[in-house]
Design an enzyme around this catalytic site. Sequence first.
Site, PDB file in Angstrom:
ATOM      1  N   GLU A  53      -7.809 -57.120  -6.528  1.00  0.00           N
ATOM      2  CA  GLU A  53      -6.775 -56.082  -6.697  1.00  0.00           C
ATOM      3  C   GLU A  53      -7.259 -54.884  -5.887  1.00  0.00           C
ATOM      4  O   GLU A  53      -8.178 -54.179  -6.305  1.00  0.00           O
ATOM      5  CB  GLU A  53      -6.626 -55.699  -8.178  1.00  0.00           C
ATOM      6  CG  GLU A  53      -6.470 -56.872  -9.148  1.00  0.00           C
ATOM      7  CD  GLU A  53      -5.131 -57.591  -9.013  1.00  0.00           C
ATOM      8  OE1 GLU A  53      -4.198 -57.022  -8.415  1.00  0.00           O
ATOM      9  OE2 GLU A  53      -5.031 -58.731  -9.500  1.00  0.00           O
TER      10      GLU A  53
ATOM     11  N   CYS B 233      -4.214 -46.640  -7.574  1.00  0.00           N
ATOM     12  CA  CYS B 233      -3.908 -47.542  -6.460  1.00  0.00           C
ATOM     13  C   CYS B 233      -2.422 -47.475  -6.153  1.00  0.00           C
ATOM     14  O   CYS B 233      -2.007 -47.662  -5.018  1.00  0.00           O
ATOM     15  CB  CYS B 233      -4.343 -48.955  -6.803  1.00  0.00           C
ATOM     16  SG  CYS B 233      -3.718 -49.523  -8.380  1.00  0.00           S
TER      17      CYS B 233
END
Length: 481
Positions: A250, A287
């Site tokens: 990720e 993110c």
Amino acid sequence: MSKTEIRNEGMRIGGEIVFTDAVIEVKYPYTDEVIGTVPAGTAEHAARAFEIAANYKSKLSRYERSQILQRAGELIGERREYLAKWLVLELGICHQHAIYETKRAQDVYLFAAAQALQDDGQIFSCDLTHNGKERKIYTKREPVRAISAITPFNHPLNMVSHKIAPSIATNNCMVCKPTELTPLTAIALADILYDAGLPPEMFQIVTGLPQDIGEEMMMNDNIDIITFTGGVPVGKLIASKAGYKRQALELGGNDPLIVCNDLTDADLEKAATIAVAGATGNSGQRCTAIKRILVQESVADRFVPLVLEKAKAIKFGDPQDPETQLGCVIHAQAAELFENRVYQAEKEGAKILYHPGRQGALLPPIVVDHVPHGSELVMEETFGPIIPIVRVPDNDDAVMEISNSTDFGLSSGVCTNDLNRAISYINGLDVGTCNIWEQPGYRIETSPFGGIKDSGNAVKEGVTEAMKFFTNVKTYSLPWP
Ligand code: NAD
């Protein structure tokens, strides 16, 4: 902050608190003071933890796992202020953002506790086919030997929770190496889980510098699965080294918020609220933070002043002050890098509309308009509370091309009231998530989440998906219909 509050922590290995002579200092980004230390652990520490993990076979029933997870969520609530205090100190985000993170983490345990009670098997009757038999095929999900979790600095509580809660729910054993920048919260979380009844073999924490301990976290023979959240270079390093081990990567993002030209003034106001909150939440260190606001030309002149007004209203400063709405980024070097990207964009034609000055790691919400869409400021992941506005053509195909022109593909947000346009963005954006009328970061903690391209290998997180990823499906059949 008084010096007596310094936390000198140990690793959590097999139920013991393990210290080393060499330590890593943890600093408060706002003042650069040392606020704690963790051991500079080595490959041997990680190897020991993985051996313990792989040799432990949990017998916890679904009910027991669910109870532990539920209790962990409750304990996070009871220790909210303590956790928030240390999130502020080690990450430098403001207290309000820290409180928000504790609530997200609680949700992770809420969902994992519920999900642990669900049967995860399937049944197939075998008398369905030409050559069928009077049998049934069943599936069950089994834990793996050991899971390696490597986590980033920006969500010290929630990111680790997204790894450990599904691991507990599936009876797995995990060894986590939190980042050396913000490791203290992960250790507090481990203690919460033990207090909630988790056998210590099921969650161990090792700390250390990547050069000393990193390779063991990827290559130890007892690891079946690596779950990594962090930047692209380390993600790709893991992909190159871990070989046959199953990996969830990720990685970074530079998510757009697309503001379409069908909006009224009231809609533009709503879009500006989303834009500013999405760019500055968690000090822009998500993110999925909004890294580019792509506004269509014909509404840009009406939209930009609304963004500016909202950015100017943000109270930034002392992260410990409960009134503060925006604290620091992780350290002064990061703040300086992002500020320099703003100045570079200015040289390329961008206009700085608001920049009230940086103090060390305290980076204000800088508003920049007319940012060229190829500028480093918006092509790379600028992990801070910058609000860059890119004016884009009124043609949606051209907007999608610009949006898709970076290496990343994590998430996106689109503000339009036209369902046809919304659907064409959902179909046309090369991303893992597309939220209409929400920030790219909007999710609930159990919905599938994860990116494509350089943002990740498309393995989804979120409690439900992670539980599948952390297990092996065993198929068996019985000779009864
Ligand atoms: P990072 O890649 O620098 O570090 C992440 C982790 O990897 C840390 O624990 C670090 O110690 C470890 N690491 C570094 N070098 C290593 C090595 N050689 N071997 C093994 N481990 C090593 O990332 P960061 O700066 O801590 O975190 C910010 C990044 O994380 C941003 O790019 C952000 O977008 C990304 N992120 C992604 C998601 C997502 O879900 N996609 C969520 C949060 C953060």
